[in-house]
Design an enzyme around this catalytic site. Sequence first.
Site, PDB file in Angstrom:
ATOM      1  N   LYS A   1      27.605  43.647  39.276  1.00 24.57           N
ATOM      2  CA  LYS A   1      27.199  44.338  40.513  1.00 24.57           C
ATOM      3  C   LYS A   1      28.205  45.417  40.939  1.00 24.57           C
ATOM      4  CE  LYS A   1      29.717  42.346  44.163  1.00 24.57           C
ATOM      5  NZ  LYS A   1      30.848  41.994  43.332  1.00 24.57           N
TER       6      LYS A   1
ATOM      7  N   LYS B   1      28.184  36.333  29.151  1.00 21.67           N
ATOM      8  CA  LYS B   1      27.896  35.691  30.443  1.00 21.67           C
ATOM      9  C   LYS B   1      27.083  34.415  30.246  1.00 21.67           C
ATOM     10  CE  LYS B   1      29.162  38.739  33.740  1.00 21.67           C
ATOM     11  NZ  LYS B   1      29.868  38.452  34.973  1.00 21.67           N
TER      12      LYS B   1
HETATM   13  P1  ADP Z   1      33.079  38.860  44.129  1.00 24.94           P
HETATM   14  O1  ADP Z   1      32.092  37.771  44.370  1.00 24.94           O
HETATM   15  O2  ADP Z   1      33.465  39.572  45.387  1.00 24.94           O
HETATM   16  O3  ADP Z   1      32.718  39.779  43.014  1.00 24.94           O
HETATM   17  P2  ADP Z   1      35.112  37.741  42.388  1.00 24.94           P
HETATM   18  O4  ADP Z   1      35.510  36.308  42.484  1.00 24.94           O
HETATM   19  O5  ADP Z   1      34.289  38.173  41.237  1.00 24.94           O
HETATM   20  O6  ADP Z   1      34.440  38.105  43.757  1.00 24.94           O
HETATM   21  O7  ADP Z   1      36.425  38.658  42.397  1.00 24.94           O
HETATM   22  C1  ADP Z   1      37.377  38.595  43.453  1.00 24.94           C
HETATM   23  C2  ADP Z   1      38.519  37.646  43.099  1.00 24.94           C
HETATM   24  O8  ADP Z   1      39.325  38.206  42.066  1.00 24.94           O
HETATM   25  C3  ADP Z   1      39.511  37.397  44.193  1.00 24.94           C
HETATM   26  O9  ADP Z   1      39.054  36.459  45.111  1.00 24.94           O
HETATM   27  C4  ADP Z   1      40.741  36.901  43.406  1.00 24.94           C
HETATM   28  O10 ADP Z   1      40.735  35.491  43.339  1.00 24.94           O
HETATM   29  C5  ADP Z   1      40.514  37.435  42.002  1.00 24.94           C
HETATM   30  N1  ADP Z   1      41.564  38.295  41.451  1.00 24.94           N
HETATM   31  C6  ADP Z   1      41.841  38.378  40.129  1.00 24.94           C
HETATM   32  N2  ADP Z   1      42.819  39.247  39.887  1.00 24.94           N
HETATM   33  C7  ADP Z   1      43.195  39.765  41.083  1.00 24.94           C
HETATM   34  C8  ADP Z   1      44.163  40.738  41.481  1.00 24.94           C
HETATM   35  N3  ADP Z   1      44.941  41.356  40.596  1.00 24.94           N
HETATM   36  N4  ADP Z   1      44.261  41.032  42.798  1.00 24.94           N
HETATM   37  C9  ADP Z   1      43.475  40.417  43.701  1.00 24.94           C
HETATM   38  N5  ADP Z   1      42.532  39.485  43.381  1.00 24.94           N
HETATM   39  C10 ADP Z   1      42.387  39.159  42.085  1.00 24.94           C
HETATM   40 MG    MG Z   2      32.436  39.205  40.943  1.00 20.87          MG
END
Ligand code: ADP
Ligand code: MG
Length: 311
Positions: A209, A125
């Site tokens: 988280k 990270k």
């Molecule tokens: P959060 O802040 O809620 O943890 P993240 O950005 O870490 O959000 O993770 C959510 C994102 O993961 C979605 O907005 C999407 O762009 C991405 N994503 C990656 N792979 C997938 C998948 N297989 N199905 C849906 N979303 C996905």
């Molecule tokens: Mg996330």
Amino acid sequence: MKIVVALGGNALGSNPLAQKELVKKTAVSLVNLIAAGQQLIIVHGNGPQVGMIKLAFQNQSLIDKSIPEMPFPECGAMSQGYIGYHLQNALKNELNKRKIKQEVSTVITQVIVDPADPAFKQPSKPIGAFYSQQEAANLKAEKGYQMREDAGRGYRRVVASPQPVDIVEKEIIKKLITSQQLVITCGGGGIPVIKENNILKGTAAVIDKDFASEKLAELVAADLLLILTAVDKVALNFGKPDQKWLDQLTIKEAEQYIKSGHFAPGSMLPKVKAAVQFVKHKKNNRALITSLAKAEQALAGKTGTSIINNN
Ligand code: ADP
Ligand code: MG
């Protein structure tokens, strides 16, 4: 139903002013669930917030020697504090508006990690500022930081992302839940601490988280792990022409799709893994991945991706 809600970055926005506005909307969605009789325990992310705090201290300490560099666990604690304040404020206002009597508090939360966790051998990270190759080499020599080139933008410090083992404040959290209080806890995955000779010590690391929420859901014996993010459902072939949104995922299917790489590491992968882990933990445990805006509809079975144990 007892629900651990994991709020994603889109519930908070990326700067304090935007966040103060955005949490009002977040509070409406969450209080809708409370008004419908659900018991919530709230977890939130802190990526942009902890990054901003770290950078602010780092940059200022470069131009003013009287300002110390803020250690990473302390930055995490600060982010839990101010995000907690924003959520407490917005949730209390929304509860008052609807005449729902419930107290809201934030527990600054330490989460125990294992120093033998393999993640410590492969820090992944990136945190804080960007440096030149020479600066990075100096930091490595002076402070023992692990430094890595980040997508052509320069060098950054990288820290490990270990698994949560236990939650130090779990008994307090349980007491607050039992007395019908609304608790915000494990913000940003919790402040990672290592236990050595019965002494807890903060460590520079980032706990996902989504995994912290899963651990919390186990410890408080929640019925549902509700992961609220930026998409309404989980997809196969996400972002590709043959993308397919999923209403339901069995543990077996989820494990198979994880193997074939359908879920992006660092975003959807930890959510699906956390969901599988929680559903596997105990009979009748459920997990649901959807967006904040669709939370109510998803609970009614109208949208979202439900992760179930069909064994
Ligand atoms: P959060 O802040 O809620 O943890 P993240 O950005 O870490 O959000 O993770 C959510 C994102 O993961 C979605 O907005 C999407 O762009 C991405 N994503 C990656 N792979 C997938 C998948 N297989 N199905 C849906 N979303 C996905
Ligand atoms: Mg996330």
